[in-house]
Design an enzyme around this catalytic site. Structure first.
Site, PDB file in Angstrom:
ATOM      1  N   LYS A  17       0.976  -1.311  -0.173  1.00 59.54           N
ATOM      2  CA  LYS A  17      -0.335   0.020   0.070  1.00 59.54           C
ATOM      3  C   LYS A  17       1.108   1.050  -0.355  1.00 59.54           C
ATOM      4  O   LYS A  17       0.538   2.233  -0.014  1.00 59.54           O
ATOM      5  CB  LYS A  17      -0.526  -0.204   0.972  1.00 59.54           C
ATOM      6  CG  LYS A  17      -2.310  -0.882   0.913  1.00 59.54           C
ATOM      7  CD  LYS A  17      -2.923  -0.929   2.149  1.00 59.54           C
ATOM      8  CE  LYS A  17      -4.131  -1.272   2.322  1.00 59.54           C
ATOM      9  NZ  LYS A  17      -5.069  -1.910   1.321  1.00 59.54           N
ATOM     10  N   SER A  18       2.199   0.683   0.269  1.00 62.50           N
ATOM     11  CA  SER A  18       3.108   2.105   0.375  1.00 62.50           C
ATOM     12  C   SER A  18       3.003   3.336  -1.240  1.00 62.50           C
ATOM     13  O   SER A  18       2.667   4.726  -1.048  1.00 62.50           O
ATOM     14  CB  SER A  18       4.679   1.841   0.426  1.00 62.50           C
ATOM     15  OG  SER A  18       4.511   0.883   1.442  1.00 62.50           O
ATOM     16  N   THR A  61      10.657  -3.856   1.498  1.00 64.40           N
ATOM     17  CA  THR A  61       9.424  -4.446   2.369  1.00 64.40           C
ATOM     18  C   THR A  61      10.284  -5.859   2.318  1.00 64.40           C
ATOM     19  O   THR A  61      11.385  -5.897   2.217  1.00 64.40           O
ATOM     20  CB  THR A  61       8.514  -4.284   2.221  1.00 64.40           C
ATOM     21  OG1 THR A  61       7.708  -5.288   2.869  1.00 64.40           O
ATOM     22  CG2 THR A  61       7.886  -5.102   0.899  1.00 64.40           C
ATOM     23  N   LYS A  65      14.853  -6.178   4.363  1.00 64.53           N
ATOM     24  CA  LYS A  65      15.300  -5.366   4.905  1.00 64.53           C
ATOM     25  C   LYS A  65      16.908  -5.421   5.464  1.00 64.53           C
ATOM     26  O   LYS A  65      17.392  -4.828   5.581  1.00 64.53           O
ATOM     27  CB  LYS A  65      14.667  -5.438   6.321  1.00 64.53           C
ATOM     28  CG  LYS A  65      13.359  -4.708   6.000  1.00 64.53           C
ATOM     29  CD  LYS A  65      11.871  -4.789   7.135  1.00 64.53           C
ATOM     30  CE  LYS A  65      11.010  -4.931   6.475  1.00 64.53           C
ATOM     31  NZ  LYS A  65       9.531  -4.797   7.001  1.00 64.53           N
ATOM     32  N   ASP A 101       9.336   1.370  10.971  1.00 69.85           N
ATOM     33  CA  ASP A 101       8.408   0.197  11.338  1.00 69.85           C
ATOM     34  C   ASP A 101       8.388   0.019  13.040  1.00 69.85           C
ATOM     35  O   ASP A 101       7.369   0.011  13.275  1.00 69.85           O
ATOM     36  CB  ASP A 101       8.761  -1.138  10.806  1.00 69.85           C
ATOM     37  CG  ASP A 101       8.629  -1.541   9.863  1.00 69.85           C
ATOM     38  OD1 ASP A 101       8.180  -1.473   9.227  1.00 69.85           O
ATOM     39  OD2 ASP A 101       9.421  -2.836   8.939  1.00 69.85           O
ATOM     40  N   GLY A 122       5.316 -14.609  18.523  1.00 63.53           N
ATOM     41  CA  GLY A 122       6.037 -15.180  16.955  1.00 63.53           C
ATOM     42  C   GLY A 122       7.579 -14.106  17.405  1.00 63.53           C
ATOM     43  O   GLY A 122       7.394 -13.083  18.161  1.00 63.53           O
ATOM     44  N   GLY A 124       9.809 -13.541  14.755  1.00 53.93           N
ATOM     45  CA  GLY A 124      10.221 -13.428  12.892  1.00 53.93           C
ATOM     46  C   GLY A 124      11.031 -11.424  12.767  1.00 53.93           C
ATOM     47  O   GLY A 124      11.241 -11.250  14.277  1.00 53.93           O
ATOM     48  N   GLY A 125      11.024 -11.295  12.292  1.00 44.67           N
ATOM     49  CA  GLY A 125      11.419  -9.944  11.965  1.00 44.67           C
ATOM     50  C   GLY A 125      11.645  -9.223  12.401  1.00 44.67           C
ATOM     51  O   GLY A 125      11.778  -7.826  13.033  1.00 44.67           O
TER      52      GLY A 125
HETATM   53  P1  NDP Z   1       8.773 -13.508   9.987  1.00 43.37           P
HETATM   54  O1  NDP Z   1       8.755 -14.906   8.427  1.00 43.37           O
HETATM   55  O2  NDP Z   1      10.403 -12.998  10.035  1.00 43.37           O
HETATM   56  O3  NDP Z   1       7.823 -14.580  11.220  1.00 43.37           O
HETATM   57  C1  NDP Z   1       6.717 -15.104  11.102  1.00 43.37           C
HETATM   58  C2  NDP Z   1       7.214 -15.612  12.912  1.00 43.37           C
HETATM   59  O4  NDP Z   1       5.390 -15.839  12.682  1.00 43.37           O
HETATM   60  C3  NDP Z   1       8.058 -16.584  13.015  1.00 43.37           C
HETATM   61  O5  NDP Z   1       7.726 -16.715  14.265  1.00 43.37           O
HETATM   62  C4  NDP Z   1       6.851 -18.307  13.029  1.00 43.37           C
HETATM   63  O6  NDP Z   1       7.675 -18.629  13.615  1.00 43.37           O
HETATM   64  C5  NDP Z   1       5.833 -17.530  13.060  1.00 43.37           C
HETATM   65  N1  NDP Z   1       4.551 -17.817  12.569  1.00 43.37           N
HETATM   66  C6  NDP Z   1       3.803 -18.513  11.254  1.00 43.37           C
HETATM   67  N2  NDP Z   1       3.009 -19.154  11.137  1.00 43.37           N
HETATM   68  C7  NDP Z   1       2.516 -19.441  11.784  1.00 43.37           C
HETATM   69  C8  NDP Z   1       1.724 -20.468  12.893  1.00 43.37           C
HETATM   70  N3  NDP Z   1       1.224 -20.847  11.436  1.00 43.37           N
HETATM   71  N4  NDP Z   1       1.527 -20.529  13.463  1.00 43.37           N
HETATM   72  C9  NDP Z   1       2.552 -20.035  14.398  1.00 43.37           C
HETATM   73  N5  NDP Z   1       3.372 -18.975  14.481  1.00 43.37           N
HETATM   74  C10 NDP Z   1       3.308 -19.090  13.087  1.00 43.37           C
HETATM   75  O7  NDP Z   1       7.360 -12.796   9.408  1.00 43.37           O
HETATM   76  P2  NDP Z   1       7.489 -11.179   9.925  1.00 43.37           P
HETATM   77  O8  NDP Z   1       8.050 -10.691  11.066  1.00 43.37           O
HETATM   78  O9  NDP Z   1       8.733 -10.422   8.303  1.00 43.37           O
HETATM   79  O10 NDP Z   1       6.170 -10.586   9.397  1.00 43.37           O
HETATM   80  C11 NDP Z   1       5.251 -11.098  10.773  1.00 43.37           C
HETATM   81  C12 NDP Z   1       3.743 -10.266  10.753  1.00 43.37           C
HETATM   82  O11 NDP Z   1       3.992  -8.726  10.440  1.00 43.37           O
HETATM   83  C13 NDP Z   1       3.078 -11.118   9.091  1.00 43.37           C
HETATM   84  O12 NDP Z   1       1.775 -10.919   9.173  1.00 43.37           O
HETATM   85  C14 NDP Z   1       3.248  -9.846   8.654  1.00 43.37           C
HETATM   86  O13 NDP Z   1       2.072  -8.859   7.100  1.00 43.37           O
HETATM   87  C15 NDP Z   1       2.801  -8.195   9.582  1.00 43.37           C
HETATM   88  N6  NDP Z   1       3.424  -7.288   9.203  1.00 43.37           N
HETATM   89  C16 NDP Z   1       2.542  -6.153   9.345  1.00 43.37           C
HETATM   90  C17 NDP Z   1       3.432  -4.497   8.957  1.00 43.37           C
HETATM   91  C18 NDP Z   1       2.252  -3.469   9.824  1.00 43.37           C
HETATM   92  O14 NDP Z   1       2.581  -2.544   9.168  1.00 43.37           O
HETATM   93  N7  NDP Z   1       1.170  -3.753  10.129  1.00 43.37           N
HETATM   94  C19 NDP Z   1       4.731  -4.392   9.588  1.00 43.37           C
HETATM   95  C20 NDP Z   1       5.648  -5.762   8.959  1.00 43.37           C
HETATM   96  C21 NDP Z   1       4.959  -7.040   8.991  1.00 43.37           C
HETATM   97  P3  NDP Z   1       8.430 -20.162  13.529  1.00 43.37           P
HETATM   98  O15 NDP Z   1       9.652 -19.605  14.079  1.00 43.37           O
HETATM   99  O16 NDP Z   1       8.060 -21.095  14.541  1.00 43.37           O
HETATM  100  O17 NDP Z   1       8.297 -20.390  12.312  1.00 43.37           O
END
Ligand code: NDP
Length: 265
Positions: A17-18, A61, A65, A101, A122, A124-125
């Site tokens: 959406k940016s 994105t 990053k 972010d 969670g 992740g990044g």
């Molecule tokens: P990453 O791919 O870096 O990390 C994903 C994380 O989600 C991991 O901890 C993973 O666990 C976990 N995970 C994925 N699927 C499942 C599941 N079914 N059940 C349990 N845990 C799960 O993702 P990001 O950090 O880049 O993004 C995370 C979310 O943040 C996304 O939904 C993204 O859309 C949202 N986001 C929103 C933004 C905004 O502006 N609102 C900006 C940036 C991101 P495991 O380590 O076990 O695999």
């Protein structure tokens, strides 16, 4: 002066959406600039591509990053600390890198008062930069993740960390879905038994996913908790990036007035 060009780099990038957010603000504020999207397949080519396209600035994105972090000549101290850059601006032939972010997320949750203990679902990044800024601001952050692998760096940074198997529920003021569970499926970010244990004690629940009611937010609402999705995080990271793009020419609220129209179009 020539029109300034901006873009978002990512893979995929078609959903972003940016471009709409920034073009709404450029138009509304009569700033002579245009913002587009660029599908960058190879993150190693980020800097060359930026320079070849003659851009003034970019957002970055998934999954670039970290590449963006390495492409910069000068890093903002917070971006340096978390190792992730989502905004680059070219000034006097040098690339300056920022992370918007995390401050965007911090602002998005500022409406929840008297919050101290936060549970992240969670690791992740997105969780990485946001957990860091929350801790800097005095929040106590606990990380609960499906698998152990991603927890290692959090353990090194002395966050309290659990997998679903090792989790010992406590009382958390804010529970935040930082996973992609619920984005393209109907899954909860943690087993329901765990969520049924922690949500009732929380003051509020937040999801970083935007534009839909995830199973996590549905469950939180069923417990009558105040909830919020990721729309404000998206908006605020964009407003902060816009501030860097335009050298802080406009106030936050001026930019917000135009950028927030993205949610009504
Ligand atoms: P990453 O791919 O870096 O990390 C994903 C994380 O989600 C991991 O901890 C993973 O666990 C976990 N995970 C994925 N699927 C499942 C599941 N079914 N059940 C349990 N845990 C799960 O993702 P990001 O950090 O880049 O993004 C995370 C979310 O943040 C996304 O939904 C993204 O859309 C949202 N986001 C929103 C933004 C905004 O502006 N609102 C900006 C940036 C991101 P495991 O380590 O076990 O695999």
């Amino acid at each position: 002066m020539a029109k300034k060009l901006f873009a978002v780099f990512g893979n995929p990038v078609s959903h972003s959406k940016s471009p709409l957010m920034h073009n709404l603000a450029f138009e509304g504020l009569s700033y002579d600039a245009c913002y587009t999207r660029y599908l960058l397949e190879n993150g190693e080519k980020l800097k060359d591509t930026f320079l070849k396209l003659g851009l003034k600035g970019i957002n970055i994105t998934v999954p670039h990053k970290e590449h963006a972090y390495h492409a910069c000549d000068i890093l903002d101290p917070f971006a340096q600390k978390v190792g992730a850059v989502n905004t680059i601006v070219k000034k006097e032939e040098k690339l300056y890198g920022y992370n918007t972010d995390a401050p965007g997320f911090l602002k998005a949750i500022s409406e929840f008062k008297e919050v101290k203990k936060v549970l992240f679902l969670g690791a992740g990044g997105t969780a990485q930069s946001t957990s860091s800024i929350l801790r800097d601001e005095g929040y106590e952050v606990t990380i609960l993740n499906r698998s152990a692998g991603r927890l290692e760096k959090y353990i090194q940074e002395e966050f309290e960390c659990y997998t679903f198997e090792s989790f010992e529920p406590k009382i958390y003021d804010l529970v935040i879905n930082m996973t992609s569970a619920g984005l393209e499926d109907d899954s909860l970010p943690a087993p329901k038994e765990i969520l049924d244990n922690i949500i009732p004690n929380a003051k509020a629940c937040v999801d970083v996913i935007y534009g839909k009611e995830t199973p996590f937010l549905k469950l939180s609402k069923a417990y009558n908790k105040p909830t919020k999705d990721g729309s404000d995080m998206l908006l605020y990271q964009g407003i902060i990036a816009f501030g860097y793009f335009t050298d802080h020419t406009y106030r936050f609220d001026e930019i917000k007035k135009h950028m927030q129209k993205v949610f009504t179009l």
